[in-house]
Scaffold this motif. Structure first.
Motif, PDB file in Angstrom:
ATOM      1  N   TYR A 144       0.837  -1.196   0.000  1.00 33.14           N
ATOM      2  CA  TYR A 144       0.000   0.000   0.000  1.00 33.14           C
ATOM      3  C   TYR A 144       0.874   1.249   0.000  1.00 33.14           C
ATOM      4  O   TYR A 144       1.987   1.238   0.509  1.00 33.14           O
ATOM      5  CB  TYR A 144      -0.868   0.049   1.263  1.00 33.14           C
ATOM      6  CG  TYR A 144      -1.811  -1.107   1.399  1.00 33.14           C
ATOM      7  CD1 TYR A 144      -3.104  -1.031   0.882  1.00 33.14           C
ATOM      8  CD2 TYR A 144      -1.420  -2.278   2.041  1.00 33.14           C
ATOM      9  CE1 TYR A 144      -3.984  -2.102   1.011  1.00 33.14           C
ATOM     10  CE2 TYR A 144      -2.290  -3.350   2.167  1.00 33.14           C
ATOM     11  CZ  TYR A 144      -3.563  -3.254   1.654  1.00 33.14           C
ATOM     12  OH  TYR A 144      -4.421  -4.310   1.781  1.00 33.14           O
ATOM     13  N   CYS A 145       0.321   2.336  -0.567  1.00 34.64           N
ATOM     14  CA  CYS A 145       0.940   3.659  -0.467  1.00 34.64           C
ATOM     15  C   CYS A 145      -0.184   4.630  -0.148  1.00 34.64           C
ATOM     16  O   CYS A 145      -1.170   4.705  -0.897  1.00 34.64           O
ATOM     17  CB  CYS A 145       1.639   4.033  -1.763  1.00 34.64           C
ATOM     18  SG  CYS A 145       2.513   5.608  -1.676  1.00 34.64           S
ATOM     19  N   ASP A 146      -0.055   5.339   0.960  1.00 34.30           N
ATOM     20  CA  ASP A 146      -1.109   6.270   1.411  1.00 34.30           C
ATOM     21  C   ASP A 146      -2.466   5.585   1.499  1.00 34.30           C
ATOM     22  O   ASP A 146      -3.498   6.154   1.134  1.00 34.30           O
ATOM     23  CB  ASP A 146      -1.195   7.482   0.480  1.00 34.30           C
ATOM     24  CG  ASP A 146       0.074   8.312   0.483  1.00 34.30           C
ATOM     25  OD1 ASP A 146       0.715   8.405   1.554  1.00 34.30           O
ATOM     26  OD2 ASP A 146       0.437   8.856  -0.572  1.00 34.30           O
TER      27      ASP A 146
ATOM     28  N   ARG B 264      -3.624   3.246  -0.289  1.00 33.20           N
ATOM     29  CA  ARG B 264      -4.084   2.746  -1.592  1.00 33.20           C
ATOM     30  C   ARG B 264      -3.363   1.453  -1.932  1.00 33.20           C
ATOM     31  O   ARG B 264      -2.141   1.382  -1.910  1.00 33.20           O
ATOM     32  CB  ARG B 264      -3.809   3.801  -2.662  1.00 33.20           C
ATOM     33  CG  ARG B 264      -4.335   3.450  -4.039  1.00 33.20           C
ATOM     34  CD  ARG B 264      -4.175   4.625  -5.008  1.00 33.20           C
ATOM     35  NE  ARG B 264      -2.806   5.100  -5.066  1.00 33.20           N
ATOM     36  CZ  ARG B 264      -1.932   4.763  -6.002  1.00 33.20           C
ATOM     37  NH1 ARG B 264      -2.282   3.936  -6.967  1.00 33.20           N
ATOM     38  NH2 ARG B 264      -0.717   5.251  -5.996  1.00 33.20           N
TER      39      ARG B 264
ATOM     40  N   LEU C 262      -1.539  -1.240  -3.974  1.00 32.93           N
ATOM     41  CA  LEU C 262      -0.710  -1.195  -5.183  1.00 32.93           C
ATOM     42  C   LEU C 262      -0.498  -2.570  -5.804  1.00 32.93           C
ATOM     43  O   LEU C 262      -0.472  -2.711  -7.020  1.00 32.93           O
ATOM     44  CB  LEU C 262       0.662  -0.595  -4.867  1.00 32.93           C
ATOM     45  CG  LEU C 262       0.697   0.827  -4.326  1.00 32.93           C
ATOM     46  CD1 LEU C 262       2.126   1.235  -4.017  1.00 32.93           C
ATOM     47  CD2 LEU C 262       0.063   1.786  -5.318  1.00 32.93           C
TER      48      LEU C 262
END
Length: 94
Positions: A70-72, A74, A76
């Motif tokens: 995940y990034c922020d 969200r 991936l």
């Protein structure tokens, strides 16, 4: 086992790098300043291994682990396929 392990990896470099999740070979472009959170759902105890190169970061899962990146918050990338055992005649990379 329903526990989760997690690790955060930050790109502090002045350029994007490639982020790899092994042994699946998953590649995600990691922008400058990005923080990726890798969440692993293991079926047995293990530990993360991280390798940092000039233009990449690689995080290794362990036998029986499934992962999500995940990034922020969200999603991936990820895999519901658990890491298979390392064959007896193969040396582990770390």
């Amino acid at each position: 086992m329903t526990t989760k392990d997690r690790i955060k990896v930050r790109n502090d470099r002045k350029r994007p790098v490639d982020f790899f999740m092994e042994p699946w070979g998953t590649r995600v472009a990691m922008p400058v300043g990005a923080v990726f959170e890798v969440v692993v759902r293991p079926t047995q105890p293990g530990r993360f291994e991280v390798a940092v190169g000039e233009d990449h970061v690689t995080v290794y899962g362990w036998t029986g682990a499934r992962f999500a990146v995940y990034c922020d918050g969200r999603f991936l990338a990820g895999s519901e396929v658990p890491v298979p055992p390392v064959p007896a005649n193969v040396e582990h990379p770390a």
